[in-house]
Design a protein around this motif. Structure first.
Motif, PDB file in Angstrom:
ATOM      1  N   SER A  58      29.394  21.915  49.605  1.00 28.59           N
ATOM      2  CA  SER A  58      30.851  21.941  49.561  1.00 28.59           C
ATOM      3  C   SER A  58      31.383  20.871  48.622  1.00 28.59           C
ATOM      4  O   SER A  58      31.026  19.702  48.737  1.00 28.59           O
ATOM      5  CB  SER A  58      31.394  21.712  50.974  1.00 28.59           C
ATOM      6  OG  SER A  58      32.788  21.604  50.955  1.00 28.59           O
ATOM      7  N   LEU A  59      32.244  21.287  47.689  1.00 33.57           N
ATOM      8  CA  LEU A  59      32.898  20.367  46.759  1.00 33.57           C
ATOM      9  C   LEU A  59      34.382  20.323  47.088  1.00 33.57           C
ATOM     10  O   LEU A  59      35.062  21.342  47.020  1.00 33.57           O
ATOM     11  CB  LEU A  59      32.745  20.837  45.307  1.00 33.57           C
ATOM     12  CG  LEU A  59      31.344  21.119  44.779  1.00 33.57           C
ATOM     13  CD1 LEU A  59      31.418  21.643  43.356  1.00 33.57           C
ATOM     14  CD2 LEU A  59      30.492  19.879  44.849  1.00 33.57           C
ATOM     15  N   GLY A  60      34.887  19.168  47.454  1.00 33.55           N
ATOM     16  CA  GLY A  60      36.313  19.011  47.697  1.00 33.55           C
ATOM     17  C   GLY A  60      37.032  18.725  46.385  1.00 33.55           C
ATOM     18  O   GLY A  60      36.410  18.574  45.333  1.00 33.55           O
ATOM     19  N   HIS A  61      38.364  18.650  46.431  1.00 28.78           N
ATOM     20  CA  HIS A  61      39.167  18.324  45.242  1.00 28.78           C
ATOM     21  C   HIS A  61      40.335  17.449  45.679  1.00 28.78           C
ATOM     22  O   HIS A  61      40.926  17.696  46.725  1.00 28.78           O
ATOM     23  CB  HIS A  61      39.672  19.598  44.562  1.00 28.78           C
ATOM     24  CG  HIS A  61      40.162  19.350  43.178  1.00 28.78           C
ATOM     25  ND1 HIS A  61      41.398  18.800  42.931  1.00 28.78           N
ATOM     26  CD2 HIS A  61      39.573  19.536  41.983  1.00 28.78           C
ATOM     27  CE1 HIS A  61      41.549  18.674  41.620  1.00 28.78           C
ATOM     28  NE2 HIS A  61      40.447  19.106  41.029  1.00 28.78           N
ATOM     29  N   PRO A  62      40.695  16.433  44.882  1.00 30.99           N
ATOM     30  CA  PRO A  62      41.743  15.509  45.331  1.00 30.99           C
ATOM     31  C   PRO A  62      43.169  16.070  45.305  1.00 30.99           C
ATOM     32  O   PRO A  62      44.069  15.439  45.840  1.00 30.99           O
ATOM     33  CB  PRO A  62      41.611  14.325  44.365  1.00 30.99           C
ATOM     34  CG  PRO A  62      40.992  14.887  43.146  1.00 30.99           C
ATOM     35  CD  PRO A  62      40.086  16.004  43.629  1.00 30.99           C
ATOM     36  N   THR A  63      43.400  17.248  44.726  1.00 31.33           N
ATOM     37  CA  THR A  63      44.771  17.765  44.656  1.00 31.33           C
ATOM     38  C   THR A  63      45.086  18.814  45.717  1.00 31.33           C
ATOM     39  O   THR A  63      46.220  19.264  45.800  1.00 31.33           O
ATOM     40  CB  THR A  63      45.056  18.407  43.283  1.00 31.33           C
ATOM     41  OG1 THR A  63      44.204  19.538  43.112  1.00 31.33           O
ATOM     42  CG2 THR A  63      44.878  17.431  42.152  1.00 31.33           C
ATOM     43  N   THR A  64      44.100  19.222  46.503  1.00 31.86           N
ATOM     44  CA  THR A  64      44.308  20.340  47.425  1.00 31.86           C
ATOM     45  C   THR A  64      44.474  19.879  48.864  1.00 31.86           C
ATOM     46  O   THR A  64      43.980  18.817  49.248  1.00 31.86           O
ATOM     47  CB  THR A  64      43.120  21.316  47.357  1.00 31.86           C
ATOM     48  OG1 THR A  64      41.929  20.625  47.728  1.00 31.86           O
ATOM     49  CG2 THR A  64      42.965  21.912  45.979  1.00 31.86           C
ATOM     50  N   GLY A  65      45.137  20.687  49.659  1.00 33.22           N
ATOM     51  CA  GLY A  65      45.248  20.412  51.091  1.00 33.22           C
ATOM     52  C   GLY A  65      43.969  20.780  51.803  1.00 33.22           C
ATOM     53  O   GLY A  65      43.458  20.048  52.641  1.00 33.22           O
TER      54      GLY A  65
END
Length: 143
Positions: A58-65
């Motif tokens: 899983s890769l998160g992203h700093p701009t998403t909820g």
């Protein structure tokens, strides 16, 4: 021009979508952590995140909820900071400091959440800047 390793990564996963590229979010996250993240890492996350790859990665992203990387970084660092070390399995990593009990999480000189994989976390650690970033993988053992 992107480097060869990054281009091979893009070739393996297919064309990136670039849905949430956000330099402001990266700047805020790096300011909060007190460290600049590797440009290639930001490029991969901007190109594909948030996403689950092949199920467990899983890769998160700093701009998403959803799958917000900043929140993942904070909560994972807090959880792992209080982990009883006898329950932590450290996979072999030649560059990891032998003083494992002194490892810190979520700090500029400690380990920062990079990606999640099932019940483990792949961390990024800057450590000795001359050697670059390293990626130890710590896993919680099931009881």
């Amino acid at each position: 021009m992107k480097n060869n390793t990054l281009m091979r990564f893009f070739t393996m996963l297919g064309p990136p979508a670039w849905r949430y590229a956000g330099p402001e979010a990266w700047a805020a996250l790096e300011e909060e952590m007190g460290v600049a993240l590797p440009a290639d890492y930001e490029c991969i996350i901007d190109g594909y995140g948030p996403v689950e790859l092949n199920g467990p990665l899983s890769l998160g992203h700093p701009t998403t909820g959803r799958s917000n990387l900043a929140e993942q970084t904070r909560s994972t660092a807090q959880a792992w900071s209080g982990a009883p070390w006898e329950d932590v399995e450290l996979e072999s990593n030649q560059r990891l400091s032998p003083e494992i009990l002194n490892i810190r999480f979520g700090t500029p000189d400690g380990l920062i959440h990079a990606v999640s994989e099932n019940r483990s976390v792949v961390w990024a650690g800057q450590g000795d800047v001359s050697r670059g970033w390293w990626l130890p993988r710590l896993a919680r053992q099931s009881r």
